[in-house]
Design a protein around this motif. Structure first.
Motif, short mmCIF file in Angstrom:
data_model
loop_
_atom_site.label_atom_id
_atom_site.label_comp_id
_atom_site.label_asym_id
_atom_site.label_seq_id
_atom_site.Cartn_x
_atom_site.Cartn_y
_atom_site.Cartn_z
N SER A 60 1.15 -1.25 0.19
CA SER A 60 -0.58 0.15 0.41
C SER A 60 0.96 1.40 -0.24
O SER A 60 1.85 1.18 0.92
CB SER A 60 -1.06 -0.39 1.35
N ILE A 61 0.46 2.02 -1.07
CA ILE A 61 1.32 3.72 -0.65
C ILE A 61 0.19 4.62 -0.95
O ILE A 61 -0.81 4.43 -1.43
CB ILE A 61 2.27 3.30 -2.31
N GLY A 62 -0.11 6.03 0.74
CA GLY A 62 -0.58 6.84 0.23
C GLY A 62 -0.39 7.92 0.88
O GLY A 62 1.41 7.82 1.04
N THR A 63 -0.59 7.80 2.47
CA THR A 63 0.52 8.77 3.09
C THR A 63 1.29 8.33 3.42
O THR A 63 2.27 8.59 4.06
CB THR A 63 -0.80 9.13 4.41
N GLY A 64 1.23 7.30 4.13
CA GLY A 64 2.04 6.08 4.78
C GLY A 64 2.52 5.11 3.37
O GLY A 64 1.85 5.19 2.21
N GLU A 86 10.30 8.60 -11.13
CA GLU A 86 11.57 8.07 -10.14
C GLU A 86 10.72 7.53 -8.87
O GLU A 86 11.43 6.52 -8.08
CB GLU A 86 12.10 9.05 -9.57
N THR A 87 9.58 7.37 -8.54
CA THR A 87 8.79 6.79 -7.68
C THR A 87 8.75 5.14 -7.27
O THR A 87 8.74 4.45 -6.79
CB THR A 87 7.50 8.16 -6.91
N ALA A 88 8.25 4.82 -9.16
CA ALA A 88 8.37 3.86 -10.14
C ALA A 88 9.53 3.30 -9.22
O ALA A 88 10.18 2.02 -9.45
CB ALA A 88 7.49 3.50 -10.92
N ARG A 89 10.73 3.90 -9.95
CA ARG A 89 11.96 3.12 -9.25
C ARG A 89 12.65 2.86 -8.50
O ARG A 89 12.80 1.04 -7.88
CB ARG A 89 13.44 4.26 -10.00
N ILE A 90 12.05 3.29 -7.16
CA ILE A 90 12.32 3.22 -6.02
C ILE A 90 11.14 2.28 -5.45
O ILE A 90 11.55 1.15 -4.79
CB ILE A 90 12.16 4.15 -4.99
N ALA A 91 10.00 2.47 -6.29
CA ALA A 91 8.66 1.07 -5.51
C ALA A 91 9.59 -0.64 -6.75
O ALA A 91 9.68 -1.39 -5.97
CB ALA A 91 7.97 1.27 -6.55
N ALA A 92 10.06 -0.28 -7.39
CA ALA A 92 10.26 -1.72 -7.85
C ALA A 92 11.14 -2.19 -6.87
O ALA A 92 11.98 -3.34 -6.76
CB ALA A 92 11.32 -1.64 -9.56
N GLY A 100 -0.35 3.80 -4.41
CA GLY A 100 -0.10 2.39 -5.30
C GLY A 100 -1.09 2.34 -6.15
O GLY A 100 -0.86 0.98 -6.93
N GLY A 101 -2.30 1.78 -5.69
CA GLY A 101 -3.79 1.94 -6.89
C GLY A 101 -3.07 1.91 -8.43
O GLY A 101 -3.97 1.78 -9.06
N ARG A 102 -3.00 3.26 -8.25
CA ARG A 102 -2.48 4.02 -9.76
C ARG A 102 -2.03 3.37 -10.82
O ARG A 102 -0.84 3.04 -10.00
CB ARG A 102 -2.17 5.72 -9.78
N SER A 103 -2.95 3.20 -11.99
CA SER A 103 -1.56 1.98 -12.82
C SER A 103 -1.15 2.98 -13.70
O SER A 103 0.10 1.68 -13.80
CB SER A 103 -3.11 1.79 -14.04
N GLU A 124 0.89 -5.89 -9.68
CA GLU A 124 -0.82 -6.08 -10.11
C GLU A 124 -1.12 -4.68 -9.40
O GLU A 124 -0.32 -4.52 -8.70
CB GLU A 124 -1.69 -6.70 -10.09
N ALA A 125 -1.67 -3.62 -10.64
CA ALA A 125 -2.86 -2.85 -9.37
C ALA A 125 -3.56 -3.38 -8.87
O ALA A 125 -4.66 -4.01 -8.98
CB ALA A 125 -3.62 -1.91 -10.14
N SER A 126 -4.23 -3.14 -7.20
CA SER A 126 -5.24 -3.49 -6.53
C SER A 126 -6.58 -3.90 -7.49
O SER A 126 -6.64 -2.50 -8.60
CB SER A 126 -5.20 -3.10 -5.69
#
Lengths: 402, 402
Positions: free
Chosen positions: B219-223, B308-314, B336-339, B360-362
Motif C-alpha cells: 500500500s502506498i498512500g500517506t504512508g 523515480e517513485t516507480a524506480r524506488i517501488a521496484a 499505489g493503486g494508480r495504474s 499488478e494494481a489492486s
DNA sequence: TTCATTCGTCATGCTTACGAACAAATGGGT
DNA sequence: ACCCATTTGTTCGTAAGCATGACGAATGAA
C-alpha cells in the motif's frame, strides 16, 4: 481374545483411534517415559482407551515397557517409553568441501554423527552419501531397514527434475540426476532442502523450549542466504525462492550490470565482496579468515572492512525485520557466524531502527545445516507415522459472492 | 423419537460428529446447494450419517431445505442449502476520511455495503461505527442478534490495552480505549486488524479461485505498508509488526536522522516524499493526485517524479520477492493503486531482477480494506462455528537430545 | 495391621458410523 | 398401461471407539 479384537479393529485405523494414538505419541515424545494412568490424566482420554492404544503401539514396536515407577503412594505403575530404536531419521549436508551426516532416533536423540571431506567430484556425491549413511548406521548399530527417511541439504534448489540448480560451488552438478541417484544410494524416502533453510531449522530446533514462532537465519559465506520460520514452519515461497537475498538492493547500486548478474548484496558482503573491499582499503588477503586474523591483530584496514560489512548486514537485518518481524535474527555461515562480525552488526542496529531486535551468532556453527536436515527428517517421520494430516484444521474462505 | 435421540447426543458434540459436521458445511459452503445423497458421495460419509448431520444442522438453523432436484433419472432429491440468514459477519474500515462497512452473510455473499464520511473527531468513531452497523443491518433486513462477529480495520496497531498506536492520521485516538468502546458499540465479538493486512486479505479473497498461496500487497498512500499472506494466512510477525516497511533502507540514506524518525522508504515514496520530489523538480502541487493529473497532461517534472517513485517501488518489490517469494505483488492505496505508477514499476523490474514477477494494481481499490475485514470476520465465524481447531494437524518437533 | 491411594483391568453402556435391505419416487422403454 | 432400471432416503443390525464405574492388586503411611 481381547488382543485379537484390537488387531481386527486397527486394520482400517479409523480417524478417532488415529487421534488417540497421535495424542499419546505426542505426549511420549515431548514428556518421555510415563505410566498409562498418567497419560490418561494428561491427554484427557480414559484409562481404558490409553490401555488399548498402548497395546497397539507395543505390538507395532513403537513403544515398549521400561520398568516400573515406584516410590510414591499407591500401586507401582508400569512405565512405557518410546522404543527409540524403532525408527531412525537421517540428515545429510552435502557441502562443497565437507559432507556431514547426523542420525537421530525416533525420540529425537542424536545417535551418530560423522563428516567426510568431499572428494571434489560432484559425481561422487551419491557414493559418498551412501558411505556416510553406512558409517552412521554402523556407529549407532541401527539396522538399515529401520532407516525411515533421509533429508539431503544442498546449496541451491533441487529442481522438480531432480537436478541441482544455482549451486556454483558444486561444479558440474547440474548435469546429474542427483535426486534419483541419491534416492537409489540411500535406499529410503529422501527429501531435499536448501542448505540455508535447513540451517535455519537447525538453529530453531537447537533453541528448543525457547524457540520462537518467528525466526530468521541469515547465512554469510561464499554467498548470502536467508531462512525463515513462520509458526515453526519453513517459509519456502511460491517458487521455492524465499530467502534468495543475494539480489537485495543493499551495499551497491542495484541497477549496475554486475548487480543484475551476481546480486548487489552478494557482491557486497559475500566472501568475494569482502575481499575486494579489503583490497580497496589497501589490504591483501586470500581468504576472509585472514581478514579476521588481521582484525584481531588490530589492523585498521581489516577493522574498516569488517565494520563496513557489519553496516550493510545491519541494513539487511532492518530489511528482514521490516518485512517479516521475526523475534530474533541469527547469523551463521563461515563469515556470518563470526562473533566479531555479529557484535558489530548489533552495534549498528540502533542507528537504523529504534525498535530493539535480537541479533545473535549461530550456536551450532557449521553443524546447523546438518542438524536442520535431521530435524526435517525427524519431523516428517513423526508426521507420516502418527499425524492426522487428513483431518484439516481450518476452513478456507468460501468463494466471494457479490 | 429419532429426533430426541439426536438432540441428546449432541449436547456434548464429540469430536467425530464435529468432523462430520465440518465436512458437510465445508462442501455446502464451497459447492452450494445439493442433496444428501450427493453429499454422501462427495464427503465419503454414509448416507445416513449425512442425514443425521443434516437433521442437526437444520434444527440449529444453519441449513434449510430449498426445494427438490428433479429432471434426472431416479427419485427426486430434497435439496439442502446453507441458510444464508443464519449468521452475518461485519467488516469495518475506519479510515482517516471515510468509514466503510460491508456485511456478508454466512455463505460469503455481500448483503450490504455503505460508507460514511468520518467526522474528523476520533472520539466519534464508536458512535459512527454503531450507526454504520445499524444502516447495514437495516439494509440487509438482518436482525441484530444474528450478527456474529465484526472485524475493525484501522491504521496502526491495536495495542493489547485496546489503544490504537502508530496512527498519526487519527489524531488523539491513542488516548481512547477504542477497543472497549467499539466492542460496546458493536455489541458482538470484535476483532481488530491493521488496514494494510486487511487490504491484503481483501485482494486475496477477491482473486477467488485463482488465489495463490503466497501473496504480497503493498500500500502506498500517506504512508507505506505491506501485507503478506502465506498459505492463505496473514503473516503478522512476532510483535505484529510484519510489513511495517516505512523504515526500509530504500530511496534515501537509512542512517540520516530523518530516516530514523520517519523512515527512509516512507520519506521517499510516501505522499509527502513524492510531493517534495515534485517540488525539487520545479513543480508545485498540493496533492499527489494533482501530480498524476499533470502527468496525464504531459508535464515532464510530473513524469520524472512518478518514474523515480516507480524506480524506488521496484526496489521495494525486489526486496519483498527476495525475502518471501510471493506469486505476485499487488499495489494499492491512494497512490499505489494508480495504474500509471504500477505500469512504470513493472517496467523497472527487469532492470533489477531477471526472474519475472507479476506486479499488478489492486482490483478492489479503496474497498480492499473493508473487504478484507469482512473476509476475516467471515473466516472466523466459520471456524468458530464449524471447525475443529482442537484437532492439531502437525506434530511439532520433539526436544533435541544430544 | 489397617487404611487410603494409585494403577490397571473388566464389564457395561452410549455414541457414532457403516452396510444392507427396503420403500419411495421417477423417467424411459415396450 | 406396464415394467424396470435408477436414484433417493430411511430403517435396522452391527462394529468400533470411548467413558464410566466397579474391582482387584500393589504400595506406603499411620
Amino acid at each position: 481374545m481381547h488382543v485379537a479384537e484390537v488387531n481386527q479393529r486397527l486394520v482400517a485405523s479409523p480417524v478417532l483411534r488415529q487421534l488417540s494414538v497421535r495424542s499419546v505419541m505426542e505426549r511420549l515424545l515431548l514428556d518421555g517415559a510415563t505410566s498409562r494412568a498418567s497419560l490418561s490424566r494428561v491427554t484427557g482420554l480414559s484409562k481404558q482407551t490409553i490401555s488399548e492404544v498402548m497395546l497397539v503401539l507395543t505390538e507395532r514396536g513403537w513403544v515398549k515397557e521400561s520398568g516400573m515407577i515406584s516410590g510414591g503412594v499407591g500401586r507401582t505403575a508400569v512405565r512405557y517409553e518410546i522404543d527409540a530404536t524403532a525408527g531412525f531419521a537421517l540428515g545429510l549436508d552435502l557441502g562443497a568441501s565437507t559432507l556431514r551426516g547426523v542420525l537421530v532416533d525416533i525420540s529425537g536423540t542424536i545417535v551418530a554423527q560423522h563428516e567426510l571431506a568431499a572428494d571434489g567430484q560432484g559425481g561422487q556425491l551419491p557414493a559418498q552419501a551412501k558411505l556416510l549413511k553406512q558409517i552412521l548406521l554402523d556407529a549407532a548399530k541401527a539396522p538399515a531397514e529401520r532407516l525411515q527417511i533421509a533429508t539431503v541439504a544442498t546449496p541451491g534448489v533441487m529442481s522438480p527434475q531432480g537436478r541441482l540448480d544455482l549451486a556454483p560451488n558444486l561444479p558440474g552438478i547440474g548435469e546429474l540426476d542427483l535426486a534419483g541417484q541419491l534416492r537409489a544410494s540411500l535406499d529410503c524416502q529422501v527429501m531435499f532442502e536448501n542448505d540455508v533453510n535447513a540451517a535455519a531449522l537447525g538453529e530453531y530446533w537447537e533453541a528448543g523450549e525457547n524457540a520462537d514462532n518467528h525466526f530468521a537465519f541469515i547465512s554469510i559465506g561464499t554467498g548470502v542466504g536467508l531462512g525463515i520460520l513462520v509458526d515453526g514452519q519453513l517459509l519456502r515461497g511460491s517458487s521455492l525462492a524465499a530467502g534468495e537475498i543475494g539480489y537485495l538492493p543493499l551495499g551497491g547500486d542495484p541497477f549496475a550490470p554486475q548487480s543484475l548478474e551476481q546480486g548487489a548484496l552478494e557482491s557486497s558482503i559475500g566472501a568475494t565482496g569482502i575481499l575486494q573491499r579489503f583490497a580497496r582499503l589497501g589490504g591483501s588477503a586470500q581468504t576472509v579468515r585472514e581478514i579476521f586474523d588481521r582484525l584481531e591483530a588490530g589492523d585498521s584496514a581489516a577493522e574498516q572492512t569488517i565494520d563496513e560489512t557489519a553496516r550493510i548486514a545491519a541494513l539487511l537485518v532492518l530489511t528482514v525485520t521490516s518485512v517479516i518481524d521475526p523475534d530474533r535474527v541469527v547469523f551463521g555461515g563461515n563469515i556470518g557466524g563470526r562473533s566479531e562480525l555479529v557484535r558489530r552488526i548489533a552495534d549498528w542496529m540502533p542507528k537504523v531502527q529504534k525498535r530493539p531486535i535480537r541479533v545473535e551468532a549461530s550456536s551450532l556453527g557449521p553443524r546447523a545445516t546438518v542438524m536442520g536436515a535431521a530435524a526435517m527428517s525427524l519431523g516428517q517421520m513423526h508426521n507420516s507415522l502418527f499425524s492426522t494430516l487428513e483431518v484439516p484444521g481450518r476452513l478456507g474462505l468460501p468463494t466471494l459472492r457479490q
